[in-house]
Scaffold this active site. Structure first.
Site, short mmCIF file in Angstrom:
data_model
loop_
_atom_site.label_atom_id
_atom_site.label_comp_id
_atom_site.label_asym_id
_atom_site.label_seq_id
_atom_site.Cartn_x
_atom_site.Cartn_y
_atom_site.Cartn_z
N HIS A 20 -7.98 16.65 -55.70
CA HIS A 20 -8.15 18.09 -55.51
C HIS A 20 -7.07 18.88 -56.26
O HIS A 20 -5.99 19.10 -55.72
CB HIS A 20 -8.06 18.42 -54.02
CG HIS A 20 -9.08 17.71 -53.19
ND1 HIS A 20 -9.00 16.36 -52.90
CD2 HIS A 20 -10.21 18.15 -52.59
CE1 HIS A 20 -10.04 16.01 -52.15
NE2 HIS A 20 -10.79 17.07 -51.96
N HIS A 251 -12.08 22.88 -56.59
CA HIS A 251 -11.60 22.41 -55.29
C HIS A 251 -11.29 20.91 -55.29
O HIS A 251 -10.18 20.51 -54.97
CB HIS A 251 -12.60 22.73 -54.18
CG HIS A 251 -12.35 21.97 -52.92
ND1 HIS A 251 -11.50 22.44 -51.94
CD2 HIS A 251 -12.78 20.75 -52.51
CE1 HIS A 251 -11.45 21.53 -50.98
NE2 HIS A 251 -12.21 20.50 -51.29
N GLU A 400 -7.93 20.69 -24.73
CA GLU A 400 -7.68 19.24 -24.86
C GLU A 400 -7.32 18.86 -26.29
O GLU A 400 -6.41 18.06 -26.53
CB GLU A 400 -8.92 18.44 -24.42
CG GLU A 400 -9.31 18.60 -22.96
CD GLU A 400 -10.16 19.84 -22.71
OE1 GLU A 400 -10.51 20.56 -23.69
OE2 GLU A 400 -10.48 20.11 -21.54
N HIS A 462 -19.44 14.86 -16.00
CA HIS A 462 -18.02 14.55 -15.86
C HIS A 462 -17.75 13.05 -15.75
O HIS A 462 -16.61 12.63 -15.72
CB HIS A 462 -17.45 15.25 -14.62
CG HIS A 462 -17.24 16.71 -14.81
ND1 HIS A 462 -18.19 17.53 -15.37
CD2 HIS A 462 -16.17 17.51 -14.54
CE1 HIS A 462 -17.72 18.78 -15.42
NE2 HIS A 462 -16.50 18.78 -14.93
C1 LIG Z 1 -12.36 18.08 -40.22
C2 LIG Z 1 -12.72 18.08 -41.66
N1 LIG Z 1 -13.94 18.47 -42.04
C3 LIG Z 1 -14.29 18.44 -43.33
C4 LIG Z 1 -13.42 18.02 -44.28
C5 LIG Z 1 -13.84 17.94 -45.74
N2 LIG Z 1 -13.19 19.03 -46.49
C6 LIG Z 1 -12.07 18.84 -47.18
S1 LIG Z 1 -11.50 20.21 -47.91
C7 LIG Z 1 -12.79 21.11 -47.34
C8 LIG Z 1 -12.90 22.56 -47.67
C9 LIG Z 1 -11.66 23.25 -47.31
O1 LIG Z 1 -11.63 24.51 -47.85
P1 LIG Z 1 -10.23 25.23 -48.02
O2 LIG Z 1 -9.39 24.96 -46.86
O3 LIG Z 1 -10.52 26.63 -48.35
O4 LIG Z 1 -9.59 24.47 -49.23
P2 LIG Z 1 -9.51 24.92 -50.75
O5 LIG Z 1 -10.92 24.92 -51.27
O6 LIG Z 1 -8.92 26.26 -50.77
O7 LIG Z 1 -8.67 23.88 -51.38
C10 LIG Z 1 -13.63 20.32 -46.57
C11 LIG Z 1 -14.87 20.81 -45.92
C12 LIG Z 1 -12.14 17.63 -43.85
N3 LIG Z 1 -11.21 17.20 -44.69
N4 LIG Z 1 -11.81 17.69 -42.54
#
Ligand SMILES: Cc1ncc(C[n+]2csc(CCOP(=O)(O)OP(=O)(O)O)c2C)c(N)n1
Length: 650
Positions: A20, A251, A400, A462
């Site tokens: 990334h 990204h 939680e 529960h």
């Molecule tokens: C809980 C979770 N869901 C999905 C992902 C997959 N994922 C990684 S980065 C991302 C998008 C994040 O967007 P942003 O925080 O805006 O990052 P940017 O594009 O600015 O680097 C996703 C969906 C993850 N790492 N963790």
């Protein structure tokens, strides 16, 4: 200096053909300001206890952290490691993994977890500052988050808890670039984050995330705040890339040779891949050296503390348990035996905590609003309150997930041992953070009560059924299900002693008879499973059970004995410990006779202990709403059924 971070990110992703680049290039300016002017750290003493904590919650931007660690002079983050980004055995994993390299405070990647951890870190700092004094505990927690972290539900719990407690030394930088994977964030979200943070009791301001002076000014401002702080940084993802900047294309995929060449030109960065010009490297090294004098001054202050306080502080940092713990546990067990305590294991756990919190001052407890049910608050524990961090009991509220993430933060911060409670069925609400406890080897202790249909009237929503199996499936998590007060005390001791893994105690709501009448001081639960009642003569059948069902097995054994059938009862409070035992011990305990297992939960997982001829008495579906005593017979979990199954195997 920021461009050096950008170049390393572009080049390492390109080399790995994976990763990334966008986030590191977008947040490089913020990182540069923070690391060169504000963050208190010393690459030569990465674990210096009073360092500021830096958490990269948007962990997909791992190269930003790796670049920072490399440039500021962490010895183990070599250029070679950057070149081996995302390769097997490198320190530079796809997402930052605690333990892979110094300077990685916590494992991030599942979005929002780092933010949740940071609340625990900031809280741990306040708790220890009150206990040991600000001369030796006085640091800040800085966090980078992306849109993703703030969209995740866990962010709500984390922000809400931090705002309530007024953790003013927590500073969050939001990478406000309006881009996530699917495209512009307005496809999916229209929150006003600044207003949202303020509603949670945070101070929040907006800055241009590429304006170094504005960022520095915002940090200075945050340092004076009496609330946790959001600095919303307007940024451009992949800043500098000629066509991909500001787009989702930057990204999570390599930019490509042409785009990288274009970015080099735009940024005026002419050095070849992985080459950092000497003057830039020297400036970064100087930034890394800033902290040494501060660290030495801190060491001096630690040396001048009264010897007892210093020794206690250092013991805590080493994660060594106080002497006297095991003697206290043995005494507790004696007490239970003498009182012939017929209590729920949650109640026994409460009694254990009344003692342990006095012997182990680093215990910091809490519950997600189920304190009277979880029995997690010890008699002499005082609440932690906003502005008063002298207590050792945290009211996590109905959060939680936030609780579990914060406990991870407390655990990896060091100096404290967190435990926290909820109902076992709601372990699902905390599971992503429990997984990270296991993953990191963080010694968090989960106190999960109401562990079966035995909880009764609250009904099937529960009543956990598949939870034990699901939790046992998690590598690195030790799941304890004690059968009586003595085993409860033993399991607490085991959970505490294992500081490099999380533990989960599954405890009953309903009272159980005292089973362990042996007077020895040996912790029989330590091997995970043991013969609680041997057969009179050569075994014909072995009854395996955990928790509340061990007493059913004992009754079944007696009934069988009356018929001349020789049955042994094996209590299995912790499968994971039993798995670690040598084969010979396992064989002796399990025996060669047919086996019947009884557990008020699903069969999943039991077959490994049952062998090909075994029988299982337990749950086949969800529970029902009725008193617990009515449910066990209704679902056929009774001594009679166990005996019947045993007979059928002979
Ligand atoms: C809980 C979770 N869901 C999905 C992902 C997959 N994922 C990684 S980065 C991302 C998008 C994040 O967007 P942003 O925080 O805006 O990052 P940017 O594009 O600015 O680097 C996703 C969906 C993850 N790492 N963790």
């Amino acid at each position: 200096m920021a461009d050096a971070l950008r170049a390393l990110a572009m080049d390492a992703v390109e080399q790995a053909k994976s990763g990334h680049p966008g986030m590191p290039m977008g947040m490089a300016d913020i990182a540069t300001v923070l690391f060169t002017q504000f963050l208190r750290f010393d690459p030569r003493a990465p674990d210096w206890p009073d360092r500021d904590r830096f958490v990269l919650s948007n962990g997909h931007g791992s190269l930003l952290l790796y670049g920072l660690l490399h440039l500021t002079g962490y010895a183990d983050m070599t250029l070679d490691e950057l070149k081996r980004f995302r390769q097997l055995g490198s320190r530079t994993a796809g997402h930052p993994e605690r333990g892979h390299a110094s300077g990685i405070e916590t494992t991030t990647g599942p979005l929002g977890q780092g933010l949740g951890n940071s609340v625990g870190m900031a809280l741990a700092e306040r708790l220890l500052a009150v206990e040991f004094g600000e001369a030796i505990v006085d640091h800040r927690t800085y966090v980078f988050v992306g849109d993703g972290c703030l969209m995740e539900g866990i962010s709500h719990e984390a922000l809400s808890l931090a705002g309530h407690l007024g953790l003013n030394k927590l500073i969050v930088f939001w990478d406000d670039n309006s881009i996530s994977i699917d495209g512009p964030t307005d496809l999916a979200v229209s929150d006003d984050q600044v207003t949202r943070f303020r509603a949670h009791g945070w101070a929040a301001e907006r800055v241009d995330g590429h304006d170094h002076e504005a960022i520095a000014e915002a940090i200075r401002h945050a340092h004076k705040s009496n609330r946790p702080n959001l600095i919303a940084c307007r940024t451009t993802i992949a800043f500098g890339a000629p066509t991909k900047a500001g787009t989702a294309a930057a990204h999570g995929t390599p930019l490509g040779a042409a785009e990288i060449a274009g970015a080099r030109q735009r940024l005026g960065w002419s050095a070849p891949p992985f080459v950092i010009p000497e003057d830039v490297r020297a400036e970064w090294r100087a930034a890394g050296a800033r902290g040494e004098a501060v660290r030495r001054a801190w060491e001096e202050r630690l040396r001048s503390q009264p010897p007892e306080r210093r020794a206690e502080f250092l013991r805590r940092q080493r994660g060594e348990l106080p002497a006297g713990l095991d003697a206290s546990i043995a005494e507790l067990c004696d007490g239970f035996r003498q009182a012939n305590a017929k209590v729920a294991t949650r109640q026994a756990s409460g009694a254990v905590l009344d003692t342990l919190t006095r012997v182990v001052p680093e215990l910091v407890g809490g519950s997600a609003d189920l304190t009277p049910s979880n029995n997690t608050k010890a008699k002499d524990q005082k609440d932690v309150r906003p502005g008063d961090f002298s207590g050792r009991y945290i009211r996590y509220g109905v959060r939680e997930h936030g609780m579990a993430a914060a406990m991870n933060g407390i655990a990896v911060h060091g100096g404290l041992i967190p435990y926290g409670g909820t109902f076992l069925t709601f372990s699902d609400y905390a599971r992503p953070s429990i997984r990270l406890s296991a993953f990191m080897g963080a010694g968090v202790i989960y106190v999960m009560t109401h562990d079966s249909i035995g909880l009764g009237e609250d009904g099937p929503t529960h009543q956990p059924v598949e939870h034990l199996a699901a939790l046992r499936a998690m590598p690195g998590l030790y799941v304890y299900r004690p059968a009586d007060p003595v085993e409860t005390a033993e399991c607490w001791a085991l959970a505490l002693h294992r500081r490099d893994a999380p533990a989960l105690l599954a405890l009953t709501r309903q009272p159980l008879p005292l089973l362990r009448r042996d007077a020895g001081t040996e912790n029989l639960s330590a091997r995970g499973a043991y013969v609680m009642a041997e057969a009179e003569g050569v075994r014909q059948v072995t009854l395996l059970a955990t928790g509340s069902e061990v007493s059913l097995a004992i009754i079944a054994r007696e009934a069988l004995a009356k018929e001349g059938i020789r049955a042994a009862v094996v209590s299995m409070p912790c499968w994971e410990l039993f798995e670690n035992e040598p084969r010979e011990y396992q064989d002796t305990v399990l025996g060669s006779a047919p086996r019947v297992a009884v557990e008020a939960a699903v069969r999943f997982g039991w077959d490994r202990w049952l062998g090909p001829r075994g029988a299982f008495i337990g749950m086949e579906g969800f529970g029902a709403s009725a008193p617990g005593e009515a449910l066990f017979p209704y679902f056929g979990i009774t001594p009679e059924k166990v005996a019947q199954a045993a007979r059928s195997l002979l």
